[in-house]
Write a protein that holds these residues in place. Structure first.
Motif, PDB file in Angstrom:
ATOM      1  N   THR A  14       0.821  -1.206   0.000  1.00 41.93           N
ATOM      2  CA  THR A  14       0.000   0.000   0.000  1.00 41.93           C
ATOM      3  C   THR A  14       0.853   1.252   0.000  1.00 41.93           C
ATOM      4  OG1 THR A  14      -1.805  -1.101   1.117  1.00 41.93           O
ATOM      5  CG2 THR A  14      -1.729   1.305   1.260  1.00 41.93           C
ATOM      6  N   ILE A  15       1.932   1.243   0.812  1.00 41.99           N
ATOM      7  CA  ILE A  15       2.766   2.441   0.889  1.00 41.99           C
ATOM      8  C   ILE A  15       3.352   2.757  -0.469  1.00 41.99           C
ATOM      9  CG2 ILE A  15       4.897   3.376   1.852  1.00 41.99           C
ATOM     10  CD1 ILE A  15       4.289   1.855   4.415  1.00 41.99           C
ATOM     11  N   SER A  16       3.875   1.719  -1.175  1.00 41.07           N
ATOM     12  CA  SER A  16       4.530   1.998  -2.449  1.00 41.07           C
ATOM     13  C   SER A  16       3.552   2.360  -3.536  1.00 41.07           C
ATOM     14  CB  SER A  16       5.358   0.783  -2.893  1.00 41.07           C
ATOM     15  OG  SER A  16       4.523  -0.294  -3.148  1.00 41.07           O
ATOM     16  N   THR A  17       2.288   1.974  -3.419  1.00 41.54           N
ATOM     17  CA  THR A  17       1.342   2.258  -4.485  1.00 41.54           C
ATOM     18  C   THR A  17       0.642   3.581  -4.340  1.00 41.54           C
ATOM     19  OG1 THR A  17      -0.353   1.015  -3.302  1.00 41.54           O
ATOM     20  CG2 THR A  17       0.885  -0.165  -4.963  1.00 41.54           C
ATOM     21  N   ALA A  43      10.431   8.382 -11.768  1.00 43.14           N
ATOM     22  CA  ALA A  43      11.301   7.453 -11.076  1.00 43.14           C
ATOM     23  C   ALA A  43      10.482   6.500 -10.230  1.00 43.14           C
ATOM     24  CB  ALA A  43      12.264   8.213 -10.186  1.00 43.14           C
ATOM     25  N   PRO A  44      10.874   5.217 -10.231  1.00 44.28           N
ATOM     26  CA  PRO A  44      10.111   4.251  -9.439  1.00 44.28           C
ATOM     27  C   PRO A  44      10.106   4.650  -7.979  1.00 44.28           C
ATOM     28  CG  PRO A  44      11.655   3.160 -10.912  1.00 44.28           C
ATOM     29  CD  PRO A  44      11.945   4.629 -10.958  1.00 44.28           C
ATOM     30  N   GLU A  45       9.012   4.323  -7.311  1.00 43.32           N
ATOM     31  CA  GLU A  45       8.900   4.659  -5.913  1.00 43.32           C
ATOM     32  C   GLU A  45       9.743   3.763  -5.052  1.00 43.32           C
ATOM     33  OE1 GLU A  45       5.489   5.418  -3.881  1.00 43.32           O
ATOM     34  OE2 GLU A  45       4.460   6.187  -5.575  1.00 43.32           O
ATOM     35  N   GLU A  46      10.027   4.244  -3.882  1.00 40.44           N
ATOM     36  CA  GLU A  46      10.742   3.422  -2.926  1.00 40.44           C
ATOM     37  C   GLU A  46       9.832   2.278  -2.493  1.00 40.44           C
ATOM     38  OE1 GLU A  46      13.185   7.118  -0.940  1.00 40.44           O
ATOM     39  OE2 GLU A  46      12.068   5.731   0.314  1.00 40.44           O
ATOM     40  N   GLU A  47      10.442   1.130  -2.316  1.00 39.92           N
ATOM     41  CA  GLU A  47       9.640  -0.003  -1.883  1.00 39.92           C
ATOM     42  C   GLU A  47       9.259   0.178  -0.417  1.00 39.92           C
ATOM     43  OE1 GLU A  47      11.691  -3.578  -2.647  1.00 39.92           O
ATOM     44  OE2 GLU A  47      11.756  -3.294  -4.807  1.00 39.92           O
ATOM     45  N   ALA A  48       8.239  -0.550  -0.015  1.00 42.03           N
ATOM     46  CA  ALA A  48       7.822  -0.475   1.369  1.00 42.03           C
ATOM     47  C   ALA A  48       8.955  -0.950   2.270  1.00 42.03           C
ATOM     48  CB  ALA A  48       6.596  -1.355   1.598  1.00 42.03           C
ATOM     49  N   ALA A 175       1.394  -0.321 -11.992  1.00 44.13           N
ATOM     50  CA  ALA A 175       1.122   0.151 -13.351  1.00 44.13           C
ATOM     51  C   ALA A 175       2.420   0.094 -14.140  1.00 44.13           C
ATOM     52  CB  ALA A 175       0.569   1.568 -13.342  1.00 44.13           C
ATOM     53  N   LEU A 176       2.296  -0.114 -15.436  1.00 40.90           N
ATOM     54  CA  LEU A 176       3.486  -0.144 -16.284  1.00 40.90           C
ATOM     55  C   LEU A 176       3.128   0.349 -17.676  1.00 40.90           C
ATOM     56  CD1 LEU A 176       3.534  -2.839 -18.460  1.00 40.90           C
ATOM     57  CD2 LEU A 176       3.466  -3.998 -16.244  1.00 40.90           C
ATOM     58  N   GLY A 177       4.105   0.939 -18.340  1.00 43.36           N
ATOM     59  CA  GLY A 177       3.883   1.418 -19.690  1.00 43.36           C
ATOM     60  C   GLY A 177       4.883   2.495 -20.055  1.00 43.36           C
ATOM     61  N   CYS A 178       4.598   3.198 -21.133  1.00 41.88           N
ATOM     62  CA  CYS A 178       5.460   4.256 -21.631  1.00 41.88           C
ATOM     63  C   CYS A 178       4.972   5.611 -21.118  1.00 41.88           C
ATOM     64  CB  CYS A 178       5.455   4.256 -23.160  1.00 41.88           C
ATOM     65  SG  CYS A 178       5.974   2.679 -23.896  1.00 41.88           S
ATOM     66  N   ASP A 179       5.876   6.585 -21.114  1.00 40.80           N
ATOM     67  CA  ASP A 179       5.538   7.925 -20.640  1.00 40.80           C
ATOM     68  C   ASP A 179       5.034   8.753 -21.811  1.00 40.80           C
ATOM     69  OD1 ASP A 179       5.430  10.523 -19.732  1.00 40.80           O
ATOM     70  OD2 ASP A 179       7.278  10.404 -18.603  1.00 40.80           O
ATOM     71  N   ASP A 339       7.353  -2.480  -7.554  1.00 37.63           N
ATOM     72  CA  ASP A 339       7.303  -1.031  -7.688  1.00 37.63           C
ATOM     73  C   ASP A 339       5.898  -0.590  -8.079  1.00 37.63           C
ATOM     74  OD1 ASP A 339      10.023  -0.720  -7.132  1.00 37.63           O
ATOM     75  OD2 ASP A 339      10.587  -0.985  -9.235  1.00 37.63           O
ATOM     76  N   ALA A 340       5.561   0.614  -7.687  1.00 32.62           N
ATOM     77  CA  ALA A 340       4.257   1.159  -8.047  1.00 32.62           C
ATOM     78  C   ALA A 340       4.171   1.452  -9.535  1.00 32.62           C
ATOM     79  CB  ALA A 340       3.990   2.442  -7.252  1.00 32.62           C
ATOM     80  N   TRP A 341       5.309   1.754 -10.146  1.00 33.12           N
ATOM     81  CA  TRP A 341       5.312   2.093 -11.567  1.00 33.12           C
ATOM     82  C   TRP A 341       6.532   1.494 -12.237  1.00 33.12           C
ATOM     83  CZ3 TRP A 341       2.780   3.313 -15.658  1.00 33.12           C
ATOM     84  CH2 TRP A 341       3.458   3.793 -16.785  1.00 33.12           C
ATOM     85  N   THR A 342       6.360   0.906 -13.419  1.00 35.28           N
ATOM     86  CA  THR A 342       7.457   0.390 -14.222  1.00 35.28           C
ATOM     87  C   THR A 342       7.461   1.099 -15.559  1.00 35.28           C
ATOM     88  OG1 THR A 342       7.341  -1.801 -13.166  1.00 35.28           O
ATOM     89  CG2 THR A 342       8.476  -1.648 -15.287  1.00 35.28           C
ATOM     90  N   LEU A 343       8.567   1.753 -15.879  1.00 32.38           N
ATOM     91  CA  LEU A 343       8.687   2.502 -17.119  1.00 32.38           C
ATOM     92  C   LEU A 343       9.166   1.607 -18.252  1.00 32.38           C
ATOM     93  CD1 LEU A 343       8.868   5.146 -18.790  1.00 32.38           C
ATOM     94  CD2 LEU A 343      11.188   5.416 -17.881  1.00 32.38           C
ATOM     95  N   VAL A 344       8.435   1.620 -19.363  1.00 32.47           N
ATOM     96  CA  VAL A 344       8.874   0.980 -20.605  1.00 32.47           C
ATOM     97  C   VAL A 344       9.468   2.081 -21.467  1.00 32.47           C
ATOM     98  CG1 VAL A 344       8.172  -0.359 -22.621  1.00 32.47           C
ATOM     99  CG2 VAL A 344       7.042  -0.747 -20.410  1.00 32.47           C
ATOM    100  N   GLU A 345      10.759   2.020 -21.709  1.00 32.16           N
ATOM    101  CA  GLU A 345      11.448   3.135 -22.357  1.00 32.16           C
ATOM    102  C   GLU A 345      11.235   3.144 -23.874  1.00 32.16           C
ATOM    103  OE1 GLU A 345      15.516   3.353 -21.174  1.00 32.16           O
ATOM    104  OE2 GLU A 345      15.030   3.665 -19.058  1.00 32.16           O
TER     105      GLU A 345
END
Length: 372
Positions: A14-17, A43-48, A175-179, A339-345
């Motif tokens: 929950t904290i990381s999301t 930038a990906p969030e810090e893990e719990a 969540a994951l995807g492109c910016d 991670d709360a977010w994963t970036l696809v570059e």
């Protein structure tokens, strides 16, 4: 996956999301997603903290190993946007190839045909089937809170993929995807470099109304337009990410405007339609023409047109995202935090003969090396 395990995992994460990048239509995918914040913001969030994550790991590690030992398939539901473009077809195939029975999965795939209501009911169907995981490529960014709450109540982890949702990020696992904002800014920065101070009269063929890709690319490009006082966006209309839509909008533009020198299409299929309309009207485009075309997605055919000098700049949106989703699922199976977010570059590509700090110059070698 047992529901009690999933609930513990969600509680541990929950904290990381809470601050996930895909929490608004304008934020998530750009380089960070479909409308995620610009790359530096994504930038990906810090893990719990370890003390938060440990209980979930202890509770789930032993039981998560059971399906593999017993040969039980991991059941994954995927609510796909539709089949509106070449990009979407590549994205669908990537998920079907990745989440195959040979790889240890049972995939329930639904093409929602760009119907938001159908997609919501599809997700409800996955919940009723008590699937282990649900992946959603949202057609629209709004209207997700209720069904996401239902999935959370059922203890089913939800992955928001490709595009973003405008929902409380605590309601989904990751969540994951492109910016998409970054993609729009990349197109704008390249155009400013290419024009080198020249005036721009711009026509924009947007994607589907309400899609986070549309919102993000529009916002990002407009950020750069605002920095160039001699640029004018003459008009901006939705082509619905289709070739037919792109052609129809471009035909309407041609009837209304005669002084445009830039056409921005928010995906390759729209660009094909715009080129068809300009061909019919006798308007030249590309490196040697009167109109500069910018496109998005960088599919194989789109990059072929870029190599041919017809599309001058093509900004990538990588459709091969299923591996990222599988990586998240495998972490959850192992009781690990994600991670709360994963970036696809992404990258951008420009026609031969053009040098740019923002893009790769197209060549046959580059095209041959593409996986889609």
């Amino acid at each position: 996956m047992k529901k009690k395990i999933a609930l513990l995992l969600i509680a541990a994460m929950t904290i990381s999301t809470l601050a996930a990048c895909g929490n608004s239509a304008a934020e998530a995918p750009a380089s960070t997603t479909e409308e995620a914040p610009a790359a530096e913001e994504a930038a990906p969030e810090e893990e719990a903290p370890a003390e938060e994550a440990a209980p979930a790991e202890e509770a789930s590690t032993e039981e998560a190993a059971a399906p593999a030992a017993d040969g039980e398939l991991i059941r994954v539901g995927f609510a796909q946007v539709g089949h509106e473009s070449d990009w979407r077809a590549a994205n669908t195939k990537n998920y079907q190839d990745t989440f195959s029975e040979a790889n240890g999965y049972e995939l329930s795939f639904v093409d929602c045909d760009n119907d938001h209501a159908v997609q919501i009911e599809t997700v409800r169907g996955f919940i009723e089937q008590e699937l282990d995981y649900i992946c959603i490529a949202p057609i629209q960014s709004a209207g997700w809170d209720t069904v996401l709450q239902e999935a959370q109540d059922a203890g089913i982890p939800v992955l928001i993929v490709d595009r973003a949702v405008d929902a409380d990020p605590s309601l989904y696992t990751t969540a994951l995807g492109c910016d998409m904002i970054a993609e729009g800014e990349a197109a704008g920065n390249w155009l400013a470099e290419y024009l080198n101070g020249e005036d721009a009269n711009i026509l924009v063929i947007e994607g589907s109304v309400g899609a986070s890709a549309t919102l993000g690319r529009t916002e990002g490009f407009n950020n750069i337009v605002a920095q160039n006082s001699n640029w004018t966006v003459l008009d901006s209309q939705s082509g619905d990410f289709t070739q037919a839509g792109g052609q129809e909008v471009m035909e309407s533009f041609i009837k209304s405007y005669s002084d445009f020198n830039v056409v921005v299409c928010q995906n390759d299929n729209e660009a094909y339609g715009a080129m068809d309309a300009m061909d019919a009207a006798g308007i030249t485009y590309g490196v040697d023409g009167d109109v500069t075309i910018i496109s998005f997605d960088a599919t194989h055919d789109g990059l072929q047109y870029t190599l041919d000098g017809k599309i001058t700049c093509n900004v990538e949106c990588n459709p091969l995202q299923a591996g990222f989703a599988e990586g998240v699922i495998q972490k959850l199976e192992a009781g690990e935090a994600v991670d709360a977010w994963t970036l696809v570059e992404d990258e951008a590509f420009v026609a031969p003969g053009i040098e740019s700090q923002y893009a790769v110059t197209m060549s046959q070698e580059v095209l041959d090396g593409r996986a889609y």
